[in-house]
Design a protein around this motif. Structure first.
Motif, PDB file in Angstrom:
ATOM      1  N   GLN A   1       1.092  -1.397  -0.219  1.00  0.00           N
ATOM      2  CA  GLN A   1      -0.159   0.639   0.316  1.00  0.00           C
ATOM      3  C   GLN A   1       0.950   0.879  -0.062  1.00  0.00           C
ATOM      4  O   GLN A   1       1.664   1.735   0.793  1.00  0.00           O
ATOM      5  CB  GLN A   1      -0.783   0.303   1.658  1.00  0.00           C
ATOM      6  CG  GLN A   1      -2.222  -1.156   1.251  1.00  0.00           C
ATOM      7  CD  GLN A   1      -2.411  -1.601   3.028  1.00  0.00           C
ATOM      8  OE1 GLN A   1      -2.957  -0.752   3.242  1.00  0.00           O
ATOM      9  NE2 GLN A   1      -2.689  -2.470   2.926  1.00  0.00           N
ATOM     10  N   PRO A   2       0.511   2.198  -0.580  1.00  0.00           N
ATOM     11  CA  PRO A   2       1.200   3.631  -1.205  1.00  0.00           C
ATOM     12  C   PRO A   2       1.485   3.982   0.916  1.00  0.00           C
ATOM     13  O   PRO A   2      -0.131   3.990   1.552  1.00  0.00           O
ATOM     14  CB  PRO A   2       0.382   4.445  -1.399  1.00  0.00           C
ATOM     15  CG  PRO A   2      -0.537   4.380  -2.213  1.00  0.00           C
ATOM     16  CD  PRO A   2      -0.876   2.335  -1.167  1.00  0.00           C
ATOM     17  N   SER A   3       1.941   4.719   1.389  1.00  0.00           N
ATOM     18  CA  SER A   3       2.546   5.533   2.696  1.00  0.00           C
ATOM     19  C   SER A   3       1.058   6.656   2.698  1.00  0.00           C
ATOM     20  O   SER A   3       0.878   7.209   1.703  1.00  0.00           O
ATOM     21  CB  SER A   3       3.941   5.343   2.838  1.00  0.00           C
ATOM     22  OG  SER A   3       4.541   6.969   1.989  1.00  0.00           O
ATOM     23  N   LYS A   4       1.116   6.578   3.981  1.00  0.00           N
ATOM     24  CA  LYS A   4       0.134   7.734   4.420  1.00  0.00           C
ATOM     25  C   LYS A   4       0.096   9.000   3.932  1.00  0.00           C
ATOM     26  O   LYS A   4       0.193  10.085   3.224  1.00  0.00           O
ATOM     27  CB  LYS A   4      -0.414   7.608   5.771  1.00  0.00           C
ATOM     28  CG  LYS A   4      -0.707   9.155   6.287  1.00  0.00           C
ATOM     29  CD  LYS A   4      -1.157   8.625   7.811  1.00  0.00           C
ATOM     30  CE  LYS A   4       0.098   8.759   8.864  1.00  0.00           C
ATOM     31  NZ  LYS A   4       0.673  10.306   8.434  1.00  0.00           N
ATOM     32  N   GLU A   5       1.867   9.040   4.073  1.00  0.00           N
ATOM     33  CA  GLU A   5       2.717  10.639   3.704  1.00  0.00           C
ATOM     34  C   GLU A   5       2.267  10.708   1.919  1.00  0.00           C
ATOM     35  O   GLU A   5       2.368  12.245   1.257  1.00  0.00           O
ATOM     36  CB  GLU A   5       3.596  10.541   3.953  1.00  0.00           C
ATOM     37  CG  GLU A   5       4.616  10.304   5.423  1.00  0.00           C
ATOM     38  CD  GLU A   5       4.304   8.913   6.309  1.00  0.00           C
ATOM     39  OE1 GLU A   5       4.236   9.236   7.806  1.00  0.00           O
ATOM     40  OE2 GLU A   5       4.356   7.939   5.405  1.00  0.00           O
ATOM     41  N   MET A   6       2.353   9.945   0.851  1.00  0.00           N
ATOM     42  CA  MET A   6       2.498  10.043  -0.122  1.00  0.00           C
ATOM     43  C   MET A   6       0.826  10.365  -0.772  1.00  0.00           C
ATOM     44  O   MET A   6       0.757  11.502  -1.697  1.00  0.00           O
ATOM     45  CB  MET A   6       3.530   8.202  -0.899  1.00  0.00           C
ATOM     46  CG  MET A   6       4.369   7.995  -0.779  1.00  0.00           C
ATOM     47  SD  MET A   6       5.029   9.313  -1.969  1.00  0.00           S
ATOM     48  CE  MET A   6       4.615   8.795  -3.364  1.00  0.00           C
ATOM     49  N   VAL A   7      -0.116   9.840  -0.295  1.00  0.00           N
ATOM     50  CA  VAL A   7      -1.455  10.309   0.017  1.00  0.00           C
ATOM     51  C   VAL A   7      -1.754  11.007   0.006  1.00  0.00           C
ATOM     52  O   VAL A   7      -2.118  11.825  -0.632  1.00  0.00           O
ATOM     53  CB  VAL A   7      -1.846   8.982   0.047  1.00  0.00           C
ATOM     54  CG1 VAL A   7      -3.716   9.180   0.790  1.00  0.00           C
ATOM     55  CG2 VAL A   7      -2.341   7.216  -0.124  1.00  0.00           C
ATOM     56  N   GLU A   8      -1.162  11.965   1.607  1.00  0.00           N
ATOM     57  CA  GLU A   8      -1.817  12.581   1.964  1.00  0.00           C
ATOM     58  C   GLU A   8      -0.716  14.282   1.486  1.00  0.00           C
ATOM     59  O   GLU A   8      -1.580  14.722   0.965  1.00  0.00           O
ATOM     60  CB  GLU A   8      -1.149  13.071   3.762  1.00  0.00           C
ATOM     61  CG  GLU A   8      -2.217  11.998   4.565  1.00  0.00           C
ATOM     62  CD  GLU A   8      -1.121  12.151   5.937  1.00  0.00           C
ATOM     63  OE1 GLU A   8      -0.066  13.443   5.682  1.00  0.00           O
ATOM     64  OE2 GLU A   8      -2.023  12.010   6.492  1.00  0.00           O
ATOM     65  N   PHE A   9       0.552  13.918   0.146  1.00  0.00           N
ATOM     66  CA  PHE A   9       1.249  15.003  -0.445  1.00  0.00           C
ATOM     67  C   PHE A   9       0.335  14.921  -1.386  1.00  0.00           C
ATOM     68  O   PHE A   9       0.409  16.142  -2.385  1.00  0.00           O
ATOM     69  CB  PHE A   9       2.642  14.382  -0.376  1.00  0.00           C
ATOM     70  CG  PHE A   9       3.153  15.359   0.601  1.00  0.00           C
ATOM     71  CD1 PHE A   9       3.931  15.972   0.530  1.00  0.00           C
ATOM     72  CD2 PHE A   9       3.421  14.546   2.015  1.00  0.00           C
ATOM     73  CE1 PHE A   9       4.687  17.297   1.210  1.00  0.00           C
ATOM     74  CE2 PHE A   9       4.522  14.790   2.807  1.00  0.00           C
ATOM     75  CZ  PHE A   9       5.345  16.200   2.663  1.00  0.00           C
TER      76      PHE A   9
END
Length: 245
Positions: free
Chosen positions: A95-103
């Motif tokens: 899964q994509p990291s939370k950080e990648m999704v938030e950015f």
């Protein structure tokens, strides 16, 4: 007055010893409801199938189990007792990291300059260069873009039309900046270079974050991680069939 009668049968070899009869009144305890077996359904990170097998390999029949691998979806599914309706299913996804999704890197996410400025200010910890973060926050806060538009329209006597439109945007945004964030959930941070793309429509300006390096790393990394998981599973469960789709 109610009367209760009991029939007591005395065996033929009765020797005269007193017989005690106990009469208890009341309702019998309710029996527990019979329920069907519950299926185990787990959605986890990419190592979930291996972690499950690691502790339960002696409890399953490997010949009646399988693993389906889908690299496009960056995941695998372990099925135990594949012909049983109550089969167990453990899914592992990279899964994509939370950080990648938030950015919103490499997605359709659009930012207003002031909103992106506020977001980057609160996420300064992910910048490899804190001074670059401060500069970028200030630049976005006072974002200015010069838009030059050239429009050419003409109509010929024979009915032919020419309609040309060009737009050149000159802004004070930096070409790129560097972040140190995990690409996938549960994995270590990676340094990536991120570019800011501006989309100007009249007075409306929206920004998007793009990283060709992150996209390339994800493509290479996903195959490496999946192969490592499959190799680990083969070590402890060599008889489980693995199928790529």
């Amino acid at each position: 007055m109610s009367e209760n009668k009991l029939n007591v049968v005395v065996p033929k070899d009765y020797n005269g010893t007193p017989i005690e009869v106990v009469l208890r009144e009341g309702t019998a305890p309710e029996q527990l409801e019979i329920k069907e077996p519950e299926r185990v359904m787990i959605d986890g990170t990419i190592d979930a199938p291996y972690r499950w097998l690691e502790k339960r390999i002696d409890l399953i029949n490997q010949k009646s189990s399988n693993i389906i691998v889908n690299r496009d979806k960056m995941g695998m599914v372990l099925t135990i007792n594949e012909t049983n309706y109550y089969q167990d299913v453990i899914t592992g996804v990279l899964q994509p990291s939370k950080e990648m999704v938030e950015f919103g890197i490499n997605t359709d996410k659009k930012w207003e300059p002031i909103k992106l400025s506020q977001f980057l200010k609160m996420h300064r910890a992910f910048f490899t260069d804190k001074s670059q973060n401060m500069m970028l926050v200030s630049t976005l806060k006072n974002f200015k873009a010069k838009v030059n538009q050239d429009i050419e329209r003409s109509k010929e006597e024979n009915g032919s039309k020419v309609d040309n439109y060009s737009q050149v945007v000159d802004s004070n945004l930096p070409k790129s900046f560097k972040l140190n964030i995990p690409l996938f959930k549960g994995f270590a941070c990676e340094e990536i270079e991120v570019e800011i793309y501006a989309d100007v429509d009249g007075r409306d300006v929206s920004l998007s974050l793009v990283s060709a390096g992150a996209n390339e790393a994800i493509e290479e990394y996903k195959n490496k991680v999946i192969d490592e998981q499959l190799d680990a599973i083969r070590q402890i469960a060599p008889d489980i069939v693995i199928i790529e789709v």
